[in-house]
Design a protein around this motif. Structure first.
Motif, short mmCIF file in Angstrom:
data_model
loop_
_atom_site.label_atom_id
_atom_site.label_comp_id
_atom_site.label_asym_id
_atom_site.label_seq_id
_atom_site.Cartn_x
_atom_site.Cartn_y
_atom_site.Cartn_z
N ARG B 6 0.83 -1.20 0.00
CA ARG B 6 0.00 0.00 0.00
C ARG B 6 0.87 1.25 0.00
NH1 ARG B 6 -3.11 -1.24 4.85
NH2 ARG B 6 -2.62 -3.43 4.54
N THR B 7 0.71 2.06 -1.04
CA THR B 7 1.42 3.35 -1.21
C THR B 7 2.89 3.27 -0.80
OG1 THR B 7 0.76 4.13 0.96
CG2 THR B 7 -0.67 4.72 -0.90
N VAL B 8 3.59 2.33 -1.38
CA VAL B 8 5.01 2.16 -1.04
C VAL B 8 5.86 3.16 -1.81
CG1 VAL B 8 6.97 0.61 -1.27
CG2 VAL B 8 4.81 -0.25 -0.41
N THR B 9 6.71 3.86 -1.07
CA THR B 9 7.59 4.86 -1.68
C THR B 9 9.04 4.56 -1.29
OG1 THR B 9 5.84 6.49 -1.54
CG2 THR B 9 8.07 7.33 -1.88
N LYS B 10 9.93 4.73 -2.26
CA LYS B 10 11.35 4.48 -1.97
C LYS B 10 12.23 5.48 -2.72
CE LYS B 10 15.16 2.25 -0.85
NZ LYS B 10 15.61 2.12 0.54
N GLU B 16 17.70 12.37 -5.77
CA GLU B 16 16.57 13.29 -5.60
C GLU B 16 15.23 12.58 -5.80
OE1 GLU B 16 16.69 17.24 -5.74
OE2 GLU B 16 18.33 16.52 -4.45
N ALA B 17 15.07 12.08 -7.02
CA ALA B 17 13.75 11.55 -7.39
C ALA B 17 13.53 10.18 -6.77
CB ALA B 17 13.66 11.44 -8.91
N PRO B 18 12.30 9.93 -6.28
CA PRO B 18 12.00 8.61 -5.75
C PRO B 18 12.00 7.56 -6.87
CG PRO B 18 10.07 10.04 -5.64
CD PRO B 18 11.19 10.87 -6.13
N VAL B 19 12.44 6.35 -6.54
CA VAL B 19 12.46 5.27 -7.51
C VAL B 19 11.06 4.64 -7.60
CG1 VAL B 19 13.50 3.04 -8.08
CG2 VAL B 19 14.87 4.82 -7.02
N LEU B 20 10.38 4.57 -6.45
CA LEU B 20 9.01 4.06 -6.42
C LEU B 20 8.12 5.13 -5.79
CD1 LEU B 20 9.66 0.43 -5.12
CD2 LEU B 20 9.24 1.14 -7.48
N ARG B 21 6.95 5.35 -6.42
CA ARG B 21 6.02 6.35 -5.89
C ARG B 21 4.66 5.73 -5.64
NH1 ARG B 21 7.31 11.32 -10.00
NH2 ARG B 21 9.21 10.28 -10.66
N ALA B 22 4.30 5.63 -4.39
CA ALA B 22 2.97 5.18 -3.99
C ALA B 22 2.51 3.95 -4.77
CB ALA B 22 1.96 6.31 -4.14
N VAL B 23 3.31 2.92 -4.72
CA VAL B 23 2.96 1.68 -5.43
C VAL B 23 2.05 0.84 -4.55
CG1 VAL B 23 3.85 -0.45 -6.40
CG2 VAL B 23 5.07 1.69 -6.76
N SER B 24 0.90 0.39 -5.08
CA SER B 24 0.00 -0.47 -4.31
C SER B 24 -0.47 -1.62 -5.19
CB SER B 24 -1.24 0.30 -3.84
OG SER B 24 -0.86 1.46 -3.14
N PHE B 25 -0.44 -2.83 -4.67
CA PHE B 25 -1.07 -3.98 -5.32
C PHE B 25 -1.05 -5.14 -4.36
CE2 PHE B 25 2.52 -6.73 -6.31
CZ PHE B 25 3.59 -5.87 -6.29
N SER B 26 -1.79 -6.21 -4.67
CA SER B 26 -1.73 -7.38 -3.80
C SER B 26 -1.61 -8.65 -4.63
CB SER B 26 -2.93 -7.48 -2.86
OG SER B 26 -3.99 -6.68 -3.29
N VAL B 27 -1.13 -9.70 -3.97
CA VAL B 27 -0.91 -10.99 -4.61
C VAL B 27 -1.51 -12.06 -3.73
CG1 VAL B 27 0.83 -12.62 -5.40
CG2 VAL B 27 1.23 -10.17 -5.68
N ALA B 28 -2.32 -12.93 -4.33
CA ALA B 28 -2.91 -14.02 -3.55
C ALA B 28 -2.10 -15.29 -3.75
CB ALA B 28 -4.35 -14.24 -4.01
N ASP B 57 10.60 3.65 2.34
CA ASP B 57 10.59 4.89 3.11
C ASP B 57 9.23 5.10 3.77
OD1 ASP B 57 13.13 5.30 2.23
OD2 ASP B 57 12.52 6.54 0.53
N SER B 58 8.19 4.76 3.03
CA SER B 58 6.85 4.87 3.62
C SER B 58 5.94 3.87 2.92
CB SER B 58 6.31 6.30 3.46
OG SER B 58 6.10 6.56 2.08
N GLY B 59 4.76 3.68 3.50
CA GLY B 59 3.84 2.69 2.94
C GLY B 59 3.95 1.38 3.68
N VAL B 60 3.18 0.41 3.24
CA VAL B 60 3.11 -0.87 3.91
C VAL B 60 3.48 -1.99 2.93
CG1 VAL B 60 1.59 -2.53 5.04
CG2 VAL B 60 1.36 -0.09 5.54
N VAL B 61 4.38 -2.85 3.36
CA VAL B 61 4.66 -4.08 2.62
C VAL B 61 4.30 -5.21 3.58
CG1 VAL B 61 6.37 -5.48 1.46
CG2 VAL B 61 6.58 -3.00 1.42
#
Ligand SMILES: Nc1ncnc2c1ncn2[C@@H]1O[C@H](COP(=O)(O)OP(=O)(O)OP(=O)(O)O)[C@@H](O)[C@H]1O
Ligand SMILES: [Mg+2]
Lengths: 795, 216
Positions: B6-10, B16-28, B57-61
Motif C-alpha cells: 500500500r502506497t510504497v515509496t522508496k 533526488e527523485a523517488p524510484v518508487l512512488r505510492a505503489v500499491s497492489f496485492s498478490v494471492a 521509506d513509507s507505505g506498507v509491505v
C-alpha cells in the motif's frame, strides 16, 4: 598514455583509501619492527666500539703488573730505554665517571679524543689547565676540576679522557701508571720484558676484549629476535602487496583489455610500488626509532648491570640501521611484488574466476613440499651440522619451513572441522573459512612467526634465568664474601671470624694454560658447602670423596667442550702431574675454562699462592654485624665485603630488566601481527561480499554474519597457535642447544613454562578477536544496497 | 492475502527523485504475475522491498498480514529463510558449497530439509550429474537451475525472481521458465517475476507494468 595509466592506478587508491592505508601501514609496521630491533643492536654495538676505540683496549696489546699494583714511572722509562714502543695509561673514578689519562704524544694512532691532523688542539690538551673530553651527558656529572670541558661524542659513555699528567694530579696518583699500551710495530732489537721488569705481563690484543665477548650472549638473543622480526615483517609486507594486487585485478584486466601494453603496465606498477615502499619505509624507520628509543634506556641498564659494559642511553640516528630499514621495505616489496607481477604478466585477458581456486590449490601443494624439505634440512643440520653459521641456517630453515607448512596444515584442520560440522550454518562456516584461507594465509603466517618467536624467545630467556639463578645458588653458597688487600689482613680476617662462623672457605686461584687453553685453577676446601650445593652435568661416583683425596679434578663445561675433556680424561694441572676428570659442572656467563682441585693438593702444587678471598658460612641474620666488625677491627673497607643476598638480588634484578625488554618486544611483535591480520581482514571484507551476499539474502542477519567473522578469526588464530607452540619450542631448543653452544661453549638446559604459553595463547586469541572486531563491526553496519549490488553488478 | 503493498515509496539515499512512488497492489496464494518496465524503472527495487532485503521509506509491505517495514533485521531475515524465496539474475549461489549443499542450504536453515524432496528437485531440474561440483564449475543455466531448486526446496509461500533467465539464451530460458512455473504451481506458492521479455511475461497469469516508479 603513461599519464593516463598512472591516473588510473592512483585513482584506485583515491577511491579506496582504506586499502591504501593498509598497504602503507603493513609496509611501515614490518619495517618498524625490524629497524627497531636493529637500532637497539646497532646502538649497543656502537657503544662498545667507541669504548674499545677510545681506550685502545681491543686493538692493542697491553702490559700490566702481575700483582695488580701500579707500574712505577721509572719502570716505564726503563722500558722506553730498552726499545719498547709503549704508551702509559692511568685510570680511576672521578665522581661517578671513569677518568682515563693518556699520553697523546706516544699513544698509538686512533687512541684518544684528538683526531689526527688537528694538531692545534694538542697544545690546549697539554696545557697547564688541561682539557677533559667526554660526551655532553658525562661532562654534566663530572665534579668541578678547573680543567676545560670539551664535548666529544666519540668517547665511550660515562668515560672521560684527559692528559695523563692531569689525571694523575686529579686522582692524587703522581708518577703512577696502570697499564701500558703496546704499539703494533716494535723494534726487533728490544730486550725481553722479563729482563727489564719481571713483575709485568703482556696481554695480547684479542684477549683484552672481554666485554664484547660476554655481551655477545645478550646480543645473540637480540639478533635472533631481529631475525624473527625480519621474518614477521617480510610476511606482513608480502601480505600487504599481495592484497593490493588482488584488489586491483579487475582494473588491471580492464586496462589490458583497453590496449595497455603489458610491459608498460608492469613498469608503471613497479614504479608506483617503489614510491609507496619508500614512503612507508621512511615512516617505518621513524616508528622503529620511537620504539627503540623507548626501549633503549632499559636495554642500556640491562647491559650495564649484567656485564659492566657502558652503553649510551641515548640513541643516535645511524645510517646502518635506517638504511637497512629502507632496504627491508624495498626488498620486501620487491620480493612480494615479484610474484604478483609475474601473475599479472600471465593473467588471462578475459575475466574468469574459475582457475584461481585451482591455482591456489596447486600452489598449496608446492608449499607443502617445500615446507617438508626445509624441515628435513633443519632436522639434518640439527643432527649433523656444526658451527654458528650452520646454527643460524638451521633456525632460518625451521622458521620458513614452519611458516610455509601453516596453510596446508590449516587446510587439513579446517577439512577435519568441516567433516564434523552438522548444521547448515556450521557447514557453510567451515567451507567458507577454507575458501578464505588463501587470502589470510600471509597474515596468519606472520601471526604464527610472532607467536613462535614469543614462545621461543621467552623459553630461552626464562631458561637462562632459571639456570642462572640455580647456578648462583650453587656458586654463591656462602653468606658473606671477604677480600683482603694483603696476607696480613687476610690473617686478621681469619683470626677475627674464627669460632664465629660455621666455616671459612678460602678461595685460592691461579691462571694456567690447561690443554692449550687459558684457564683458572681453583683450590677448594673439602666442605659440606660444596657437597650440598654443587650440581654436576656429569660426575663419576664418589666424586667429592675422590676429589678430597686428590685423586682427580673438576672442570667446567667450557673446558669440557673446547678441550674435549670428558670424564676420566687426564688433565695436566702442573708439570708432571696429570689427574683424571671426576666431574663437569655448568659455569654460565664465563668465557674461560676452570679446573678445581682439593685445597691440600692446590697448596702443595702452588705454595706461593695464598688466599686473599674467603667465603664465610654463617647465619644470614648475622652478616650485617660481622661486616661492621670486619670494618672496625680488621680495617676492611665496605667494598671488600660482599653480602651474598645482595649479589643475588642484583643479579635477579638484572634478569627482570632483560625480561622487561624481551616482553616488551614480544608484545610488540604480537600487536603488529594482530594489526596485520586486521588489515588483511579489512581488505578481504570488500572481496568477500560475493560470498556473504547470498547467505545474507537467504535469511541470515548481518549481525550474525559479523559474529561468525569474529569466530572465524579466533578459530584460525587458535589453530595457528596450536602450530606455533611446537615451532616455538623447536626454536628455543635450537637457540639453547645449538646456537648457544656454538657461540659460547655452554649448553643451557631447556625448561618449559606451560602457564606462560597459555597466557601467550590467550593474548594471541585476544589479538585475533580485536583484529576481527572492526571489520566485523563494519559488516554488521553494511548498507543492504551494497550487499544487493553483488547481484546487480558483474564482478 | 499473501502479499499486500500500500502506497510504497522508496528513494535511494543521495538521489533526488523517488524510484518508487505510492505503489500499491496485492498478490494471492497461487498467483503468478510478471513485473515489466524499462531498465531503471524500479523492478529490482520493488522486489528487494518485498523480499525484506531493503526497506521502504513509507507505505506498507505486508506478507500474510504483517508489515515488514517496522521489522528488525532479524525478523526480515527469518522471513527470507522460510516464507519468501528470492532468485536473482546471477550470483545466487554460495561459492564455497557444492551444488548439493547449496540446494539443501536454505531448507536446512528454515528447518525444513527433506533429502528426498531436494533430490527429486535436483533430478527434475537435470542436476543429477552435478551434485558434487562447485558453482564455478557450472554453466549459467545450470547455476540458475540450482538457484531455483534451492529456493523451492523449503516450500516458500512467495517466490520472487529478478530476471532469472536474463543471462540465458531463448531456448534455455524457456526450459528453465517452464520448470520453474511448474514447480511453483505444484507448491501453490505465489510468484512475482521481473522480466524484460514480452514472451515470458505473456506466460504469466497477470502483469504489472512500472513506468517511472508508478504502476501503469
Ligand atoms: N544503490 C542504489 N543507489 C542509488 N540509486 C540506485 C541504487 N540502486 C538502484 N538505483 C537507481 O534506482 C533506479 C531503479 O533501479 P532498479 O535496479 O530497481 O531498476 P530495474 O527496473 O531493476 O532496472 P533493470 O531492468 O536494468 O534491472 C535506477 O535509476 C537506479 O539507477
Ligand atoms: Mg533490475
Amino acid at each position: 598514455m603513461t599519464w593516463a595509466i598512472l591516473t588510473a592506478l592512483i585513482g584506485h587508491w583515491r577511491r579506496n583509501p582504506v586499502q591504501l592505508f593498509t598497504l602503507l601501514a603493513g609496509l611501515a609496521l614490518g619495517t618498524a619492527l625490524w629497524s627497531g630491533v636493529q637500532a637497539i643492536n646497532a646502538e649497543a654495538r656502537a657503544s662498545y666500539d667507541a669504548a674499545a676505540a677510545t681506550l685502545g683496549e681491543a686493538r692493542y696489546a697491553q702490559i700490566t703488573s702481575r700483582s695488580g699494583e701500579p707500574i712505577a714511572q721509572a719502570t716505564y722509562i726503563a722500558l722506553l730505554r730498552a726499545g719498547w714502543v709503549v704508551s702509559p695509561v692511568v685510570e680511576g673514578k672521578l665522581g661517578p665517571v671513569r677518568l682515563v689519562g693518556i699520553d697523546p704524544l706516544t699513544a698509538p694512532a686512533g687512541v684518544g679524543p684528538l683526531p689526527q691532523g688537528r694538531g692545534g688542539d694538542l697544545a690546549a690538551f697539554l696545557s697547564a689547565r688541561g682539557q677533559i673530553f667526554a660526551r655532553a651527558a658525562t661532562l654534566g656529572t663530572l665534579p668541578a676540576t678547573g680543567a676545560d670541558l670539551v664535548a666529544a661524542p666519540q668517547v665511550a659513555p660515562n668515560t672521560a679522557l684527559a692528559d695523563i699528567g692531569l689525571v694523575q694530579r686529579l686522582l692524587h696518583r703522581p708518577d703512577q701508571i696502570d697499564r701500558l699500551l703496546v704499539a703494533p710495530d716494535q723494534p726487533l732489537t728490544r730486550r725481553p720484558l722479563a729482563e727489564i721488569a719481571p713483575d709485568l705481563t703482556l696481554t695480547e690484543a684479542s684477549e683484552a676484549n672481554d666485554v664484547a665477548k660476554l655481551t655477545d650472549s645478550f646480543h645473540l638473543n637480540l639478533t635472533a629476535f631481529g631475525l624473527l622480526s625480519f621474518a614477521v615483517g617480510l610476511f606482513i609486507v608480502h601480505g600487504a602487496i599481495g592484497l593490493a594486487f588482488e584488489q586491483r585485478r579487475p582494473m588491471m584486466r580492464t586496462l589490458r583489455a583497453l590496449g595497455v601494453p603489458l610491459g608498460r603496465l608492469i613498469a608503471l606498477v613497479g614504479l608506483e610500488l617503489a614510491g609507496l615502499a619508500l614512503l612507508a619505509g621512511a615512516l617505518g624507520v621513524a616508528l622503529g626509532y620511537v620504539v627503540a628509543a623507548s626501549l633503549l634506556p632499559d636495554v642500556a641498564a640491562t647491559l650495564r648491570g649484567l656485564y659492566g659494559a657502558e652503553v649510551s642511553g641515548e640513541l643516535a640516528l645511524r645510517p646502518a640501521w635506517w638504511l637497512s630499514g629502507l632496504a627491508m621495505a624495498l626488498g620486501g616489496t620487491a620480493v612480494a611484488a615479484g610474484g604478483a607481477l609475474w601473475s599479472l604478466a600471465r593473467m588471462p585477458l578475459l575475466a574468469s574466476g574459475q582457475p584461481r581456486a585451482w591455482a591456489m590449490a596447486r600452489r598449496q601443494r608446492g608449499q607443502a613440499v617445500l615446507a617438508v624439505a626445509l624441515m628435513a634440512l633443519a632436522g639434518g643440520l640439527a643432527l649433523w651440522g656444526h658451527g654458528l653459521l650452520i646454527g643460524f641456517v638451521m633456525l632460518g630453515a625451521l622458521l620458513i619451513g614452519g611458516a610455509l607448512a601453516l596453510p596446508p596444515l590449516l587446510a587439513l584442520g579446517l577439512r577435519w572441522g568441516a567433516a564434523r560440522a552438522r548444521g547448515p550454518l556450521a557447514q557453510w562456516f567451515w567451507a567458507d573459512t577454507q575458501q578464505q584461507l588463501p587470502g589470510l594465509s600471509l597474515a596468519l603466517m606472520a601471526l604464527l612467526l610472532a607467536m613462535a618467536a614469543n614462545v621461543g624467545v621467552s623459553t630461552m630467556v626464562s631458561s637462562f634465568r632459571m639456570t642462572f639463578t640455580a647456578f648462583l645458588d650453587q656458586r654463591l653458597a656462602s653468606e658473606l664474601y671477604v677480600t683482603a688487600s694483603d696476607e696480613a689482613q687476610a690473617r686478621a680476617v681469619t683470626d677475627l671470624v674464627a669460632g664465629r662462623v660455621r666455616a671459612v672457605l678460602p678461595i685460592l686461584s691461579i691462571d694456567r694454560t690447561i690443554a692449550g687453553l687459558p684457564a683458572r685453577v681453583y683450590g677448594a676446601r673439602d666442605d659440606a658447602t660444596y657437597r650440598d650445593n654443587w650440581r654436576f652435568l656429569r660426575a663419576a661416583p664418589d666424586v667429592w670423596d675422590r676429589l678430597a683425596r686428590g685423586e682427580g679434578v673438576l672442570i667446567n663445561e667450557q673446558l669440557y667442550r673446547r678441550a674435549h675433556l670428558d670424564l676420566g680424561a687426564n688433565v695436566t694441572v702442573a708439570p708432571g702431574l696429570a689427574l683424571p676428570v671426576l666431574g663437569i659442572y655448568g659455569d654460565y656467563g664465563n668465557p674461560e675454562g676452570q679446573v678445581v682441585l682439593t685445597e691440600a693438593l692446590f697448596r702443595k702444587l702452588f705454595p706461593t699462592v695464598s688466599a686473599l678471598r674467603f667465603g664465610l658460612r654463617l647465619d644470614p641474620a648475622k652478616t650485617g654485624a660481622l661486616r661492621a666488625e670486619l670494618h672496625d677491627k680488621a680495617g676492611l673497607p665496605d667494598s671488600a665485603t660482599v653480602d651474598q643476598a645482595a649479589i643475588k638480588a642484583l643479579s635477579l634484578g638484572i634478569f627482570e630488566r632483560t625480561f622487561a625488554v624481551t616482553t616488551a618486544l614480544n608484545i610488540l611483535t604480537l600487536a603488529v601481527a594482530g594489526f596485520a591480520m586486521m588489515m588483511s581482514l579489512l581488505t578481504l571484507a570488500v572481496l568477500r561480499l560475493p560470498q556473504l551476499a547470498p547467505v545474507w539474502a537467504l535469511g541470515l542477519t548481518r549481525a550474525r554474519l559479523a559474529l561468525l567473522e569474529l569466530v572465524r578469526a579466533v578459530v584460525l588464530a587458535a589453530l595457528t597457535g596450536a602450530l606455533a607452540l611446537p615451532l616455538g619450542l623447536a626454536l628455543a631448543w635450537a637457540l639453547l642447544s645449538v646456537v648457544n653452544v656454538e657461540a659460547f661453549g655452554w649448553l643451557l638446559p631447556m625448561y618449559l613454562f606451560p602457564l606462560e604459553y597459555l597466557r601467550l595463547g590467550g593474548l594471541a586469541l585476544l589479538a585475533a578477536a580485536l583484529a576481527a572486531a572492526w571489520p566485523a563491526w563494519r559488516l554488521s553496519r553494511l548498507p543492504p544496497t551494497q550487499l544487493l549490488g553483488v547481484f546487480r553488478n558483474e564482478r | 492475502m499473501l502479499l499486500d503493498l500500500r502506497t510504497v515509496t522508496k528513494t535511494y539515499p543521495g538521489t533526488e527523485a523517488p524510484v518508487l512512488r505510492a505503489v500499491s497492489f496485492s498478490v494471492a496464494a497461487g498467483d503468478r504475475l510478471a513485473l515489466t518496465g524499462e531498465s531503471g524503472s524500479g523492478k529490482s527495487t520493488l522486489l528487494h522491498l518485498i523480499g525484506g532485503l531493503d526497506t521502504a521509506d513509507s507505505g506498507v509491505v505486508a506478507i500474510e498480514g504483517s508489515d515488514l517495514t517496522p521489522m528488525h533485521d532479524a525478523g526480515r531475515a527469518a522471513l527470507r529463510r522460510g516464507t519468501v524465496g528470492v532468485i536473482f539474475q546471477q550470483f545466487n549461489l554460495i561459492p564455497s558449497l557444492t551444488v548439493a549443499a547449496n540446494i539443501a542450504f536454505q531448507a536446512r536453515l528454515a528447518g525444513r530439509h527433506d533429502p528426498d524432496r531436494a533430490r527429486a528437485l535436483a533430478l527434475r531440474l537435470g542436476l543429477g550429474d552435478h551434485l558434487h561440483k562447485y558453482p564455478e564449475q557450472l554453466s549459467g543455466g545450470q547455476q540458475q537451475r540450482v538457484a531455483i531448486a534451492r529456493t523451492l526446496a523449503p516450500r516458500p509461500k512467495l517466490v520472487l525472481a529478478d530476471e532469472p533467465t536474463g543471462n540465458l539464451d531463448e531456448a534455455t530460458a524457456d526450459r528453465v521458465m517452464d520448470l520453474m512455473c511448474e514447480l511453483v504451481a505444484e507448491t501453490g506458492a505465489g510468484l512475482i517475476m521481473a522480466t524484460h521479455s514480452e514472451r515470458l511475461a505473456g506466460r504469466m497469469m497477470r502483469r504489472l507494468h512500472l513506468r517511472s516508479g508508478q504502476l501503469a
